[in-house]
Design a protein around this motif. Structure first.
Motif, PDB file in Angstrom:
ATOM      1  N   MET A   1      37.249  24.561  40.433  1.00  0.00           N
ATOM      2  CA  MET A   1      37.669  26.116  40.673  1.00  0.00           C
ATOM      3  C   MET A   1      36.622  26.768  41.552  1.00  0.00           C
ATOM      4  N   SER A   2      37.298  27.613  42.463  1.00  0.00           N
ATOM      5  CA  SER A   2      36.585  28.661  43.189  1.00  0.00           C
ATOM      6  C   SER A   2      35.843  29.630  42.576  1.00  0.00           C
ATOM      7  N   LYS A   3      34.678  29.787  42.962  1.00  0.00           N
ATOM      8  CA  LYS A   3      33.874  31.054  42.332  1.00  0.00           C
ATOM      9  C   LYS A   3      34.670  31.998  42.508  1.00  0.00           C
ATOM     10  N   MET A   4      34.598  33.130  41.489  1.00  0.00           N
ATOM     11  CA  MET A   4      35.308  34.332  41.843  1.00  0.00           C
ATOM     12  C   MET A   4      34.215  35.520  41.603  1.00  0.00           C
ATOM     13  N   LEU A  42      42.382  41.757  45.077  1.00  0.00           N
ATOM     14  CA  LEU A  42      42.247  41.726  46.246  1.00  0.00           C
ATOM     15  C   LEU A  42      42.611  40.199  46.888  1.00  0.00           C
ATOM     16  N   SER A  43      42.345  39.214  46.194  1.00  0.00           N
ATOM     17  CA  SER A  43      42.793  37.691  46.620  1.00  0.00           C
ATOM     18  C   SER A  43      42.709  36.975  45.403  1.00  0.00           C
ATOM     19  N   GLU A  44      42.935  35.595  45.501  1.00  0.00           N
ATOM     20  CA  GLU A  44      42.803  34.594  44.412  1.00  0.00           C
ATOM     21  C   GLU A  44      41.491  34.710  43.886  1.00  0.00           C
TER      22      GLU A  44
END
Length: 135
Positions: A1-4, A42-44
């Motif tokens: 999972m990408s950092k948010m 604003l984005s994923e």
């Protein structure tokens, strides 16, 4: 999972802030929004939580600063093209923002402009020619 990233900002007028962040390209996530806050996607991986002053005070006992009088942060957001930088600034200004509180940056391979939201928070929008950066 990408950092948010979740940027939490106190706002004086929730509707005006929502209009600005919608013009910036955001959409409202109703799951995390109500009459005191809006989650602007604003984005994923990038979210801006706009919170009324009363709601923001639930998270900190520190006084709420005046971003129109003092710089607190410069938040940079990438764009896919130079034209999109200019188009986004124009939309945000039409929604109550102020264009170019800081000088326009044009270095050929990188182009950037800034805009101020209705509460004085400064966002930098930039495009970078990745092929030239990579060499």
């Amino acid at each position: 999972m990408s950092k948010m990233i979740f940027v939490n900002l106190p706002v004086r007028d929730l509707a005006a802030a929502e209009a600005f962040y919608t013009a910036l390209g955001g959409t409202v996530n109703p799951q995390f929004s109500n009459e005191t806050s809006k989650c602007m996607v604003l984005s994923e991986t990038i979210y801006v939580m706009i919170l009324t002053h009363a709601r923001y005070r639930d998270f900190t006992s520190r006084p709420i600063g005046d971003a129109k009088a003092n710089s607190h942060a410069l938040i940079a957001l990438s764009a896919e093209s130079r034209d999109l930088v200019d188009e986004t600034v124009a939309r945000a200004v039409a929604a109550g923002g102020t264009a170019d509180p800081n000088p326009v940056q044009d270095h050929g391979f990188m182009y950037g402009r800034s805009l101020e939201d209705p509460d004085g928070n400064v966002w930098e929008l930039f495009w970078m020619d990745q092929a030239k950066v990579d060499g």
